[in-house]
Scaffold this motif. Structure first.
Motif, PDB file in Angstrom:
ATOM      1  N   MET A 152     -16.679   5.816  14.774  1.00  0.00           N
ATOM      2  CA  MET A 152     -17.710   6.793  15.134  1.00  0.00           C
ATOM      3  C   MET A 152     -17.180   8.210  14.976  1.00  0.00           C
ATOM      4  SD  MET A 152     -19.715   7.124  18.745  1.00  0.00           S
ATOM      5  CE  MET A 152     -20.641   8.595  19.154  1.00  0.00           C
ATOM      6  N   THR A 198     -19.139  11.083  12.717  1.00  0.00           N
ATOM      7  CA  THR A 198     -19.945  12.082  13.420  1.00  0.00           C
ATOM      8  C   THR A 198     -19.347  13.483  13.304  1.00  0.00           C
ATOM      9  OG1 THR A 198     -18.862  11.440  15.435  1.00  0.00           O
ATOM     10  CG2 THR A 198     -21.064  10.589  15.101  1.00  0.00           C
ATOM     11  N   SER A 256     -19.492  21.265  14.184  1.00  0.00           N
ATOM     12  CA  SER A 256     -19.179  22.157  15.290  1.00  0.00           C
ATOM     13  C   SER A 256     -18.296  21.487  16.342  1.00  0.00           C
ATOM     14  CB  SER A 256     -20.449  22.681  15.928  1.00  0.00           C
ATOM     15  OG  SER A 256     -21.206  21.610  16.425  1.00  0.00           O
ATOM     16  N   TYR A 257     -18.108  20.161  16.240  1.00  0.00           N
ATOM     17  CA  TYR A 257     -17.188  19.518  17.179  1.00  0.00           C
ATOM     18  C   TYR A 257     -15.759  19.695  16.704  1.00  0.00           C
ATOM     19  CZ  TYR A 257     -21.251  17.466  19.387  1.00  0.00           C
ATOM     20  OH  TYR A 257     -22.437  17.306  20.055  1.00  0.00           O
ATOM     21  N   LEU A 258     -14.845  19.747  17.650  1.00  0.00           N
ATOM     22  CA  LEU A 258     -13.437  19.916  17.312  1.00  0.00           C
ATOM     23  C   LEU A 258     -12.874  18.615  16.760  1.00  0.00           C
ATOM     24  CD1 LEU A 258     -12.525  21.892  20.507  1.00  0.00           C
ATOM     25  CD2 LEU A 258     -12.112  22.742  18.191  1.00  0.00           C
ATOM     26  N   LEU A 295     -21.371  32.096  18.847  1.00  0.00           N
ATOM     27  CA  LEU A 295     -22.384  31.620  19.771  1.00  0.00           C
ATOM     28  C   LEU A 295     -22.491  32.581  20.942  1.00  0.00           C
ATOM     29  CD1 LEU A 295     -21.295  27.876  19.771  1.00  0.00           C
ATOM     30  CD2 LEU A 295     -23.377  28.799  18.734  1.00  0.00           C
ATOM     31  N   THR A 310     -23.222  32.812  25.149  1.00  0.00           N
ATOM     32  CA  THR A 310     -23.448  32.148  26.424  1.00  0.00           C
ATOM     33  C   THR A 310     -23.891  33.214  27.406  1.00  0.00           C
ATOM     34  OG1 THR A 310     -22.468  30.858  28.227  1.00  0.00           O
ATOM     35  CG2 THR A 310     -20.983  32.257  26.990  1.00  0.00           C
ATOM     36  N   PHE A 323     -19.034  34.513  21.589  1.00  0.00           N
ATOM     37  CA  PHE A 323     -17.702  33.929  21.443  1.00  0.00           C
ATOM     38  C   PHE A 323     -17.602  33.137  20.148  1.00  0.00           C
ATOM     39  CE2 PHE A 323     -18.478  29.432  22.311  1.00  0.00           C
ATOM     40  CZ  PHE A 323     -19.727  29.480  22.892  1.00  0.00           C
ATOM     41  N   ARG A 371     -14.481  30.502  17.808  1.00  0.00           N
ATOM     42  CA  ARG A 371     -13.287  29.688  17.999  1.00  0.00           C
ATOM     43  C   ARG A 371     -12.520  29.527  16.688  1.00  0.00           C
ATOM     44  NH1 ARG A 371     -16.051  23.791  17.829  1.00  0.00           N
ATOM     45  NH2 ARG A 371     -15.257  23.413  15.759  1.00  0.00           N
ATOM     46  N   TYR A 407     -10.103  30.272  21.671  1.00  0.00           N
ATOM     47  CA  TYR A 407     -11.451  30.798  21.881  1.00  0.00           C
ATOM     48  C   TYR A 407     -11.358  32.301  22.067  1.00  0.00           C
ATOM     49  CZ  TYR A 407     -13.535  26.228  22.095  1.00  0.00           C
ATOM     50  OH  TYR A 407     -13.979  24.985  21.742  1.00  0.00           O
ATOM     51  N   ILE A 425     -13.793  16.364  26.786  1.00  0.00           N
ATOM     52  CA  ILE A 425     -13.571  15.192  25.935  1.00  0.00           C
ATOM     53  C   ILE A 425     -14.396  14.035  26.494  1.00  0.00           C
ATOM     54  CG2 ILE A 425     -11.800  13.591  25.053  1.00  0.00           C
ATOM     55  CD1 ILE A 425      -9.796  16.018  25.756  1.00  0.00           C
ATOM     56  N   ARG A 484     -16.309   7.487  26.160  1.00  0.00           N
ATOM     57  CA  ARG A 484     -17.475   6.873  25.511  1.00  0.00           C
ATOM     58  C   ARG A 484     -17.908   5.545  26.124  1.00  0.00           C
ATOM     59  NH1 ARG A 484     -15.136   9.330  20.731  1.00  0.00           N
ATOM     60  NH2 ARG A 484     -16.398  11.155  20.275  1.00  0.00           N
ATOM     61  N   ARG A 512     -25.248  13.601  26.282  1.00  0.00           N
ATOM     62  CA  ARG A 512     -25.706  13.264  24.931  1.00  0.00           C
ATOM     63  C   ARG A 512     -25.127  14.273  23.924  1.00  0.00           C
ATOM     64  NH1 ARG A 512     -31.992  12.929  24.255  1.00  0.00           N
ATOM     65  NH2 ARG A 512     -31.556  15.140  24.466  1.00  0.00           N
ATOM     66  N   HIS A 513     -25.036  15.522  24.372  1.00  0.00           N
ATOM     67  CA  HIS A 513     -24.466  16.539  23.494  1.00  0.00           C
ATOM     68  C   HIS A 513     -22.953  16.350  23.333  1.00  0.00           C
ATOM     69  CE1 HIS A 513     -24.058  20.417  21.473  1.00  0.00           C
ATOM     70  NE2 HIS A 513     -22.941  20.551  22.174  1.00  0.00           N
ATOM     71  N   CYS A 514     -22.305  15.930  24.409  1.00  0.00           N
ATOM     72  CA  CYS A 514     -20.835  15.839  24.398  1.00  0.00           C
ATOM     73  C   CYS A 514     -20.300  14.576  23.733  1.00  0.00           C
ATOM     74  CB  CYS A 514     -20.298  15.913  25.834  1.00  0.00           C
ATOM     75  SG  CYS A 514     -20.433  17.565  26.558  1.00  0.00           S
ATOM     76  N   LEU A 515     -21.099  13.515  23.662  1.00  0.00           N
ATOM     77  CA  LEU A 515     -20.592  12.229  23.177  1.00  0.00           C
ATOM     78  C   LEU A 515     -19.974  12.253  21.771  1.00  0.00           C
ATOM     79  CD1 LEU A 515     -22.948   9.445  24.602  1.00  0.00           C
ATOM     80  CD2 LEU A 515     -20.484   9.718  24.968  1.00  0.00           C
ATOM     81  N   PRO A 516     -20.565  13.002  20.817  1.00  0.00           N
ATOM     82  CA  PRO A 516     -19.993  12.947  19.460  1.00  0.00           C
ATOM     83  C   PRO A 516     -18.596  13.533  19.326  1.00  0.00           C
ATOM     84  CG  PRO A 516     -22.260  13.745  19.404  1.00  0.00           C
ATOM     85  CD  PRO A 516     -21.837  13.736  20.841  1.00  0.00           C
ATOM     86  N   THR A 547     -15.324  16.629  20.908  1.00  0.00           N
ATOM     87  CA  THR A 547     -14.836  17.602  21.882  1.00  0.00           C
ATOM     88  C   THR A 547     -15.439  18.982  21.617  1.00  0.00           C
ATOM     89  OG1 THR A 547     -12.752  16.400  22.004  1.00  0.00           O
ATOM     90  CG2 THR A 547     -12.736  18.672  22.810  1.00  0.00           C
ATOM     91  N   GLN A 548     -15.876  19.615  22.682  1.00  0.00           N
ATOM     92  CA  GLN A 548     -16.321  21.009  22.637  1.00  0.00           C
ATOM     93  C   GLN A 548     -15.969  21.673  23.956  1.00  0.00           C
ATOM     94  OE1 GLN A 548     -20.487  21.553  21.704  1.00  0.00           O
ATOM     95  NE2 GLN A 548     -20.084  21.685  19.513  1.00  0.00           N
ATOM     96  N   SER A 549     -16.016  23.019  23.951  1.00  0.00           N
ATOM     97  CA  SER A 549     -15.738  23.762  25.181  1.00  0.00           C
ATOM     98  C   SER A 549     -16.996  23.878  26.037  1.00  0.00           C
ATOM     99  CB  SER A 549     -15.248  25.168  24.834  1.00  0.00           C
ATOM    100  OG  SER A 549     -16.280  25.859  24.145  1.00  0.00           O
ATOM    101  N   GLU A 581     -19.375  26.310  24.487  1.00  0.00           N
ATOM    102  CA  GLU A 581     -20.197  25.792  23.389  1.00  0.00           C
ATOM    103  C   GLU A 581     -21.348  24.930  23.908  1.00  0.00           C
ATOM    104  OE1 GLU A 581     -16.384  24.698  21.628  1.00  0.00           O
ATOM    105  OE2 GLU A 581     -17.351  24.923  19.673  1.00  0.00           O
ATOM    106  N   SER A 622     -22.756  25.207  26.767  1.00  0.00           N
ATOM    107  CA  SER A 622     -23.674  26.160  27.364  1.00  0.00           C
ATOM    108  C   SER A 622     -24.543  26.831  26.305  1.00  0.00           C
ATOM    109  CB  SER A 622     -22.861  27.208  28.157  1.00  0.00           C
ATOM    110  OG  SER A 622     -23.536  28.433  28.256  1.00  0.00           O
ATOM    111  N   HIS A 627     -25.157  25.805  23.100  1.00  0.00           N
ATOM    112  CA  HIS A 627     -26.012  24.882  22.346  1.00  0.00           C
ATOM    113  C   HIS A 627     -27.186  24.380  23.173  1.00  0.00           C
ATOM    114  CE1 HIS A 627     -23.731  24.759  18.674  1.00  0.00           C
ATOM    115  NE2 HIS A 627     -22.617  24.471  19.327  1.00  0.00           N
TER     116      HIS A 627
END
Lengths: 202, 110
Positions: free
Chosen positions: A1, A5, A11-13, A46, A48, A77, A79, A89, B26, B29, B45-49, B51-53, B56, B58, B60
């Motif tokens: 996955m 994904t 945008s994910y790290l 982005l 916040t 901000f 990254r 960041y 992180i 799952r 649901r946003h975090c599952l795919p 890692t984000q801060s 981010e 907030s 998105h």
């Protein structure tokens, strides 16, 4: 996955990145904070929103918030993934005194700061420098050079800014990638010098 | 725009204080999502795919930072998210290894 994904959601790290560091970029409205963040960032910058009460108190308890008058402050901000495990960041924060409580919160856990200066209104950057000094954070002062504005001699600028002799001062053009990276690199070099001094002192 | 006091249900847990806008989230799952309230579910649901801060998430989800922290804190406490916060400034200032890694990372981006 994971791998699938991450390409669908760039945008994910990358997995494995688990160590965040941050740097705050301070300066008056319109000095180029958002441009610097955008030039350096690997993602589209982005925004916040943070809320402050009129009294300038940062929201600490969400209960009863509805009864307080709040101001919403937008913070831009970006990254930059630095290594397989570390990500930087960058937060652009308004330098005005009335945002000080929010800025103080954001400075918690920051490596240091970049103070952006417009030579036409030097005094507007003093508040940002005060905040960083009070927080004990190292910082560099970067003059965002707008074409057509006068370039001052370093000595003259240092005096006008009332800079410590050890605080780095540089000119940059935050629209250019290499030039926008320069204040960050100078900041970290400055922090390394500071850390060595601390290490050497008994 | 969601009013700040709606999604939190008045919860205020200590984990929130350790969360920073730069805290990485992180996902865990294999944690079931049933039982989560609508806001926590949306964040998860946003975090599952990946890692984000906090910042981010907030941005998105268009939630204020303080509200995001409250929701995220409950998800950290319930084991749905693992949080990785920046070290305290005082510790980082003495950490030459960290600072040198940051410098090399930046120089590699030139």
């Amino acid at each position: 996955m994971d791998s699938r994904t991450s390409s669908e959601h760039p945008s994910y790290l990358a997995s494995g990145v688990a160590r965040p560091v941050k740097v705050v970029v301070l300066g008056p409205f319109g000095v180029g904070k958002t441009t610097l963040v955008g030039t350096v960032s690997e993602i589209r910058p982005l925004t916040t929103e943070e809320q402050m009460t009129e009294a300038g108190q940062h929201i600490d308890d969400l209960r009863g918030l509805e009864s307080k008058t709040t101001t919403t402050v937008a913070m831009d901000f970006g990254r930059l993934t630095l290594t397989e495990e570390m990500v930087l960041y960058l937060f652009g924060v308004p330098g005005q005194d009335r945002f000080a409580p929010m800025t103080k919160d954001l400075m918690e856990g920051a490596l240091g700061g970049v103070v952006l200066v417009d030579t036409q209104r030097i005094s507007e950057s003093h508040g940002a420098m005060d905040l960083l000094e009070k927080a004990g954070l190292g910082y560099v002062v970067a003059v965002n050079h707008f074409p057509g504005t006068p370039r001052y001699a370093e000595e003259e600028l240092r005096e006008a800014l009332d800079l410590e002799p050890t605080t780095p001062l540089l000119y940059c053009d935050v629209r250019q990638h290499g030039s926008a990276m320069a204040p960050l690199i100078d900041l970290v070099k400055h922090l390394i010098r500071r850390a060595r001094l601390l290490e050497d002192s008994p | 725009m969601v009013r700040p006091y709606v999604p939190t249900g008045g919860r205020a847990v200590p984990t929130r204080r350790s969360l920073d806008l730069a805290t990485l989230l992180i996902p865990v799952r294999d944690k079931p999502l049933h039982g989560l309230d609508v806001h926590a579910f949306r964040v998860m649901r946003h975090c599952l795919p990946g890692t984000q801060s906090v910042a981010e998430v907030s941005a998105h989800l268009k939630l204020p930072g303080a509200v995001t922290k409250v929701i995220v804190a409950s998800l950290v406490d319930s084991g749905h998210l693992i949080s990785r916060s920046p070290a305290p400034a005082a510790a980082q200032q003495h950490d030459l290894g960290l600072l040198e890694a940051v410098l090399h990372g930046l120089q590699n981006k030139l």
